[in-house]
Design a protein around this motif. Sequence first.
Motif, PDB file in Angstrom:
ATOM      1  N   SER A 262       0.684  -0.860  -0.077  1.00 37.19           N
ATOM      2  CA  SER A 262       0.072  -0.010   0.012  1.00 37.19           C
ATOM      3  C   SER A 262       0.933   1.410  -0.010  1.00 37.19           C
ATOM      4  CB  SER A 262      -0.877   0.170   1.018  1.00 37.19           C
ATOM      5  OG  SER A 262       0.132  -0.263   2.295  1.00 37.19           O
ATOM      6  N   PHE A 263       1.761   1.706   0.226  1.00 38.53           N
ATOM      7  CA  PHE A 263       3.342   2.371   0.392  1.00 38.53           C
ATOM      8  C   PHE A 263       3.023   2.208  -1.240  1.00 38.53           C
ATOM      9  CE2 PHE A 263       5.330   0.362   4.362  1.00 38.53           C
ATOM     10  CZ  PHE A 263       4.058   0.725   4.799  1.00 38.53           C
ATOM     11  N   GLN A 264       3.190   4.207  -1.246  1.00 37.12           N
ATOM     12  CA  GLN A 264       3.570   4.879  -2.516  1.00 37.12           C
ATOM     13  C   GLN A 264       4.135   4.433  -3.726  1.00 37.12           C
ATOM     14  OE1 GLN A 264       3.608   8.809  -3.284  1.00 37.12           O
ATOM     15  NE2 GLN A 264       2.340   8.724  -5.136  1.00 37.12           N
ATOM     16  N   ALA A 265       5.591   4.188  -2.985  1.00 44.91           N
ATOM     17  CA  ALA A 265       7.151   3.987  -3.797  1.00 44.91           C
ATOM     18  C   ALA A 265       6.067   2.498  -3.774  1.00 44.91           C
ATOM     19  CB  ALA A 265       8.367   4.194  -2.847  1.00 44.91           C
ATOM     20  N   VAL A 266       6.458   1.442  -3.170  1.00 38.55           N
ATOM     21  CA  VAL A 266       6.786   0.176  -3.533  1.00 38.55           C
ATOM     22  C   VAL A 266       5.392  -0.153  -4.574  1.00 38.55           C
ATOM     23  CG1 VAL A 266       5.863  -2.199  -2.617  1.00 38.55           C
ATOM     24  CG2 VAL A 266       7.120  -0.886  -1.569  1.00 38.55           C
ATOM     25  N   ALA A 267       4.238   0.187  -4.468  1.00 37.90           N
ATOM     26  CA  ALA A 267       2.994   0.061  -5.798  1.00 37.90           C
ATOM     27  C   ALA A 267       3.663   0.773  -6.780  1.00 37.90           C
ATOM     28  CB  ALA A 267       2.232   1.218  -5.396  1.00 37.90           C
ATOM     29  N   GLN A 268       4.092   1.768  -6.912  1.00 33.86           N
ATOM     30  CA  GLN A 268       4.727   2.246  -8.147  1.00 33.86           C
ATOM     31  C   GLN A 268       5.651   1.341  -9.052  1.00 33.86           C
ATOM     32  OE1 GLN A 268       6.849   5.939  -6.812  1.00 33.86           O
ATOM     33  NE2 GLN A 268       4.491   6.857  -7.936  1.00 33.86           N
ATOM     34  N   ARG A 269       6.730   0.898  -8.102  1.00 34.45           N
ATOM     35  CA  ARG A 269       8.108  -0.224  -8.371  1.00 34.45           C
ATOM     36  C   ARG A 269       7.108  -1.450  -9.061  1.00 34.45           C
ATOM     37  NH1 ARG A 269      13.797  -1.182  -6.163  1.00 34.45           N
ATOM     38  NH2 ARG A 269      13.929  -1.794  -7.677  1.00 34.45           N
ATOM     39  N   LEU A 270       6.061  -1.993  -8.855  1.00 31.43           N
ATOM     40  CA  LEU A 270       5.197  -2.901  -8.552  1.00 31.43           C
ATOM     41  C   LEU A 270       4.173  -2.838 -10.488  1.00 31.43           C
ATOM     42  CD1 LEU A 270       4.404  -4.616  -4.896  1.00 31.43           C
ATOM     43  CD2 LEU A 270       5.664  -5.194  -6.407  1.00 31.43           C
ATOM     44  N   ALA A 271       4.301  -1.895 -10.322  1.00 34.99           N
ATOM     45  CA  ALA A 271       3.177  -1.078 -11.240  1.00 34.99           C
ATOM     46  C   ALA A 271       4.558  -1.274 -12.401  1.00 34.99           C
ATOM     47  CB  ALA A 271       2.698   0.422 -11.072  1.00 34.99           C
ATOM     48  N   ASP A 272       5.925  -0.652 -12.254  1.00 35.27           N
ATOM     49  CA  ASP A 272       6.423  -0.287 -13.606  1.00 35.27           C
ATOM     50  C   ASP A 272       6.792  -1.993 -13.823  1.00 35.27           C
ATOM     51  OD1 ASP A 272       6.205   2.327 -13.718  1.00 35.27           O
ATOM     52  OD2 ASP A 272       8.479   2.146 -12.058  1.00 35.27           O
ATOM     53  N   ALA A 273       6.841  -2.717 -13.132  1.00 38.83           N
ATOM     54  CA  ALA A 273       7.518  -4.064 -13.439  1.00 38.83           C
ATOM     55  C   ALA A 273       6.249  -4.797 -13.788  1.00 38.83           C
ATOM     56  CB  ALA A 273       7.908  -5.303 -11.915  1.00 38.83           C
ATOM     57  N   TYR A 274       4.661  -4.826 -13.257  1.00 35.53           N
ATOM     58  CA  TYR A 274       3.811  -5.374 -13.979  1.00 35.53           C
ATOM     59  C   TYR A 274       3.729  -4.497 -15.885  1.00 35.53           C
ATOM     60  CZ  TYR A 274      -0.970  -6.275 -16.224  1.00 35.53           C
ATOM     61  OH  TYR A 274      -1.501  -6.423 -16.118  1.00 35.53           O
ATOM     62  N   ILE A 275       4.343  -3.458 -16.192  1.00 39.63           N
ATOM     63  CA  ILE A 275       4.198  -3.129 -17.349  1.00 39.63           C
ATOM     64  C   ILE A 275       5.724  -3.974 -17.947  1.00 39.63           C
ATOM     65  CG2 ILE A 275       4.618  -0.989 -18.455  1.00 39.63           C
ATOM     66  CD1 ILE A 275       3.314   1.135 -16.281  1.00 39.63           C
TER      67      ILE A 275
END
Length: 367
Positions: A262-275
């Motif tokens: 739920s932390f923004q920095a972690v969520a952003q990295r996971l979103a980038d990995a998904y892409i």
Amino acid sequence: MDFTPTEAQLDLTRLTAEVCAKLVTADRIRELDAEGRFDESLWQSLAETGVLAAALPAAVDGGDFGALEQSAVLRELGKHVAAVPYLWSIVVAAGALAHFGSAAQQEWARRAGAGDVILTAGLAEEHNWEPTKPTTVAHEADGWRLTGAKTTVPYADRAARILVSATVSGAPALFLVDPTDASVTVTAQRVVDFSAEFGVEFHDTPAELVATVAEGAEILDWMLTRAWLGLSAQQLGTLERALELVADYAREREQFGKAVGSFQAVAQRLADAYIDVQGLRLAVTQAAWRVSEDLASAEAVHTAKFWAADAGHRVAHTVVHVHGGVGIDRDHIVHNYFTAAKHNEFALGTATDHLRAIGSLLADTPA
């Protein structure tokens, strides 16, 4: 192109997944986490269930499927970080012998598809782009004789035959070599994920020409195309499963009373990995389809190759970073996915290799 999987792709995906799920447990992966990794029981099961022979030509008792189906198998093997030589024994070596070899050489492909023998390919040399000391072959009275060395030859320690690229008067050609010959030296090499890879030296070694010297460039291109595509497909499976592992961890692991995901920095990295993973899936699917349709595929394969190496680096490091300390614990399963992804990244080449390939493609493109 149509991105709908073929019926054979779905069947082979399901069958390979079932075999791997049964045999490749977390405990088994840890047991095999040592130099020269090879899962004998998995390899025999893949042979017995027909997975090995499925995508080989009917001429060698195969199911006559192609690159799409082979990519599906490799993707599942990548998901389970399976220690088996499907890419090198079946896709690259047996496939090349089945398509270009003599009747006697095709017998090696048939035996490989049945799981009776393992084949491999020696294609890489140190500083391969430099013209110094390449692997060469001379035609003498008693036949062809090969001299030189190859690096990171997969499963050379247990291969019945090695398909070796060499030059004949400056032209590329492919030769079949018996690695048990006294003139061959096989030396274990340590790679990041403990895969079974070896340096192989040839000292005036008897060699058997595959097809003709004139066809050598075509055969080598055929093999390299499928090796790069296969490594990219394998990397796709590894990254897909690694992303699943880190997503589960991010949902379950809490810090300060909240899931770390739920932390923004972690969520952003996971979103980038998904892409990154989605981009690689698209690139691999397109490349496999073009190869299966016998269309010009160099650009598509190199695109997949670049995505697999570049995205693989980012996703692998994201997985470790989000896991924190356990991400670098050798006893944690995520460690195996990190090292497998790094191995594929290194095998697919450096930025210099990619730039060289892109430059070659652009040079062949009309203005």
